[in-house]
Structures are given as structure tokens and as C-alpha cells.
Write a protein that holds these residues in place. Structure first.
Motif, short mmCIF file in Angstrom:
data_model
loop_
_atom_site.label_atom_id
_atom_site.label_comp_id
_atom_site.label_asym_id
_atom_site.label_seq_id
_atom_site.Cartn_x
_atom_site.Cartn_y
_atom_site.Cartn_z
N ILE A 168 -0.02 -14.47 -12.50
CA ILE A 168 -0.02 -13.78 -13.76
C ILE A 168 1.79 -12.87 -14.45
O ILE A 168 2.44 -12.27 -12.99
N ALA A 169 2.39 -12.48 -15.56
CA ALA A 169 3.32 -12.40 -16.33
C ALA A 169 3.20 -11.25 -16.65
O ALA A 169 2.60 -10.42 -17.75
N ILE A 170 4.15 -10.06 -16.76
CA ILE A 170 3.54 -7.90 -16.39
C ILE A 170 4.91 -8.33 -17.69
O ILE A 170 5.62 -7.98 -16.46
N ILE A 171 5.05 -6.79 -18.13
CA ILE A 171 6.05 -6.22 -18.20
C ILE A 171 6.01 -5.10 -18.74
O ILE A 171 4.67 -4.21 -19.63
N SER A 172 6.95 -4.06 -17.88
CA SER A 172 5.79 -2.87 -17.63
C SER A 172 7.19 -1.77 -17.48
O SER A 172 7.77 -1.91 -16.99
N ILE A 217 0.22 1.03 -15.03
CA ILE A 217 0.25 -0.89 -14.21
C ILE A 217 -0.83 -0.49 -13.44
O ILE A 217 -1.12 -1.71 -12.54
N TYR A 218 -0.79 0.88 -12.84
CA TYR A 218 -1.93 0.17 -11.79
C TYR A 218 -3.07 0.18 -12.18
O TYR A 218 -4.14 -0.26 -11.45
N ARG A 219 -3.40 0.91 -13.06
CA ARG A 219 -5.00 0.20 -13.96
C ARG A 219 -5.48 -0.58 -13.98
O ARG A 219 -5.88 -1.77 -13.57
N CYS A 220 -3.71 -1.34 -14.60
CA CYS A 220 -4.27 -3.11 -15.18
C CYS A 220 -4.08 -4.05 -13.44
O CYS A 220 -5.08 -5.07 -13.34
N LYS A 264 6.50 2.05 -5.07
CA LYS A 264 5.12 2.61 -5.27
C LYS A 264 4.07 1.61 -5.61
O LYS A 264 2.95 1.34 -5.49
N VAL A 265 4.58 0.98 -6.79
CA VAL A 265 4.17 0.01 -7.67
C VAL A 265 3.49 -1.55 -6.53
O VAL A 265 2.58 -1.63 -6.11
N LYS A 266 4.78 -1.68 -5.41
CA LYS A 266 4.79 -2.46 -4.92
C LYS A 266 4.31 -2.14 -3.63
O LYS A 266 2.57 -3.55 -2.94
N LYS A 267 3.84 -0.98 -3.40
CA LYS A 267 2.40 -0.71 -2.15
C LYS A 267 0.96 -0.82 -2.67
O LYS A 267 0.51 -1.04 -1.46
N TYR A 268 1.19 -0.01 -4.12
CA TYR A 268 -0.15 0.03 -3.87
C TYR A 268 -1.01 -2.24 -4.48
O TYR A 268 -1.76 -1.95 -4.24
N ALA A 269 0.49 -2.93 -4.51
CA ALA A 269 -0.50 -4.10 -4.95
C ALA A 269 -0.86 -4.48 -3.46
O ALA A 269 -1.21 -5.60 -3.19
N ASP A 270 0.04 -4.58 -2.15
CA ASP A 270 0.12 -5.00 -1.50
C ASP A 270 -1.41 -4.24 -1.16
O ASP A 270 -2.05 -4.96 -0.24
N GLY A 271 -1.20 -3.12 -1.88
CA GLY A 271 -3.13 -2.60 -0.82
C GLY A 271 -4.19 -3.27 -1.19
O GLY A 271 -5.06 -3.16 -0.89
N LEU A 272 -3.86 -4.17 -2.99
CA LEU A 272 -5.00 -4.72 -3.54
C LEU A 272 -5.12 -5.91 -2.76
O LEU A 272 -5.73 -6.92 -3.35
N ASN A 273 -3.81 -6.73 -1.89
CA ASN A 273 -3.53 -7.71 -1.56
C ASN A 273 -3.81 -8.72 -2.59
O ASN A 273 -4.00 -9.67 -2.84
N LEU A 274 -2.24 -8.32 -3.60
CA LEU A 274 -1.98 -8.99 -4.14
C LEU A 274 -0.22 -9.68 -4.28
O LEU A 274 0.47 -8.11 -3.81
N GLN A 275 0.00 -10.53 -4.10
CA GLN A 275 1.07 -10.96 -4.25
C GLN A 275 2.50 -11.01 -5.18
O GLN A 275 2.32 -11.48 -6.48
#
Length: 263
Positions: A7-11, A18-21, A50-61
Motif C-alpha cells: 500500500i502506497a500512501i502520501i502524508s 494517517i493514524y486513522r488510515c 510516532k507514526v512508525k511506532k503506531y504502525a508497529d503496534g498494529l503489526n504493520l510493516q
């Protein structure tokens, strides 16, 4: 068979969208093997941590590049450098996924006559923001615009697998192989229309674009970019459109139903 997509995202980090997304991705990716969340970031560096840590918490790479905003350049760079899966979803950070669009789109993309697959996008008040693009072409000229406006649709569930000329790059999927074969997004555009041009290129290669109006995502329109249409972008599109009409008329794509009153 599990299918894999990046998934490609620009933010730019505005309003924390981005957190909601990211949360919506983790909630609505069932049935798909999710590869990389490729993020082009043009916001605050501390916020990116913070975004990277949030993604880690969701198990997203999540993998990110920091770069000034430019829709075409950013997405092309993400695909070239960070995306390696067979399928790619392009997703604005102001879109919140509400259903299993990714799974349905990937099943359709298994047919190699399909180009790009999009879906219906709705605003907070549930009115349609986007449901595909069509064009009227006749002796008096032509008009390009959103299908739900030009067809006067209040809703478009009556045509769940509509085949318009184009779908919106705010939320669309394709095979990475096709994206690269078509040359990616035209970087001459500064703000808009690059998704429309790319979809047209697919149609000229006899590919059919599909808008899954049975799938509906929330879109906070233009929360990521400048909502104004730039004269330069309009002229770039007009030039491309005029050159494309003869080729489109010869295409065997089912998306040519999106050209009304063809001659």
C-alpha cells in the motif's frame, strides 16, 4: 490462495489522518497478505517516529521516505524503491477504509484484461465524493467529469461493477507490472489528473477499469493536497485527452462505455 499487496500512501501528517488510515488498513485487509506500507512523508520528523511506532503496534510493516509533496513523483518513488508485491493499492491518508475492498479488487485484478480497480468514496455526510469518471464526446466537443454528477446518480449501487474510463487515485489498486509498463504517474502534473491519464493509458491498451460501487470508503476530500485545479495541469490533461480520443475509439476495453455518444 492468499494474495499479497503493498500500500502506497502520501502524508503530510495534517490532522493526524494517517493514524486513522493505518487503523482502517489493519481492520479491513482480511483475506489479503499485506506486504509493505510504503509511506512518502512530508511532515514533521518527530511525528513520523510516532507514526512508525503506531504502525508497529498494529503489526504493520511500514517503510517511509521523507520527501517534499508531489503526488506523481512520490508514488512513483514508492513503487520503485519500496514496493515489491504483485499488487499495489494507492491510498490517500485522508481515506478511511470501511470494507474489504482490497480483497475484492485483488480477485478482479487476477483477470489480466483489468487495468485499475477503484471504489466509491463518500464524504462524512455520506454523499458521494467519487464513483468513477466518464466523458461525453460529440460534434459539439467533450466533457469529462465524475460519473455520479454526469449521470445524475444519488447513489450508484445499481451498477456495482461499473466500468468507467477512470477511477480515482485516492483509493485504487492495480498490478505492479501494469503500473510499470504504463510508465507510472506522469510527473508533469503538479496536483491533479495524473490518475485519470494513467487510467486512460490502460484503456488504450485494451484494459478495463472497474469501479466497485458496492464498496464504499470515507474520504475527507483534499485534506492532503491543494484542492485547486492548476491551469498547467488542466492544459497538460487537455493536450493528452485530444491526442487520446482516436486511440480510445479503437479500444476494445469495456471502459469505453464511459465515453458516451462515441462517433
Amino acid at each position: 490462495m492468499t494474495m499479497k499487496t503493498d500500500i502506497a500512501i502520501i502524508s503530510n501528517g495534517n490532522n493526524g489522518l494517517i493514524y486513522r488510515c493505518l487503523l482502517s488498513i489493519s481492520s479491513h485487509i482480511a483475506g489479503c497478505e499485506l506486504g509493505t506500507i510504503a509511506l512518502a512523508w512530508n511532515g514533521d520528523k518527530k511525528e513520523l517516529d510516532k507514526v512508525k511506532k503506531y504502525a508497529d503496534g498494529l503489526n504493520l510493516q511500514l517503510k517511509a521516505i521523507e520527501t517534499p509533496y508531489h503526488f506523481s513523483k512520490n508514488n512513483n518513488k514508492l513503487v520503485d524503491e519500496l514496493c515489491g508485491s504483485e499488487y499495489i493499492m494507492f491510498l490517500n491518508d485522508d481515506v478511511e477504509l470501511k470494507d474489504n475492498f482490497a480483497y475484492q479488487a485483488m480477485n478482479i485484478l487476477g483477470h489480466h484484461d483489468v487495468g485499475f480497480v477503484g471504489c466509491k468514496l463518500v464524504r462524512q455526510n455520506n454523499t458521494i465524493q467519487h464513483a468513477g469518471v466518464i466523458a461525453f464526446v460529440d460534434e459539439a466537443g467533450n466533457l469529462i467529469g465524475p460519473a455520479h454528477y454526469l449521470y445524475d446518480h444519488k447513489d450508484s449501487k445499481d451498477i456495482p461493477d461499473f466500468t468507467p474510463l477512470a477511477v480515482t487515485g485516492a483509493c485504487m489498486m492495480c498490478r505492479r507490472e501494469l503500473f510499470n509498463a504504463l510508465g507510472g504517474f506522469n510527473e508533469e502534473y503538479d496536483e491533479g489528473f495524473q490518475d485519470f491519464e494513467l487510467c486512460l493509458k490502460a484503456v488504450m491498451e485494451n484494459k478495463t477499469n472497474i469501479c466497485l460501487n458496492s464498496c464504499s470508503q470515507l474520504h475527507d476530500e483534499s485534506a492532503t493536497r491543494n484542492p485547486k485545479v492548476l491551469p498547467k495541469d488542466s492544459e497538460t490533461l487537455s493536450t493528452f485527452w485530444r491526442k487520446s480520443i482516436p486511440k480510445l475509439m479503437k479500444s476494445s476495453s469495456r471502459s469505453c462505455i464511459g465515453i458516451v455518444e462515441r462517433k
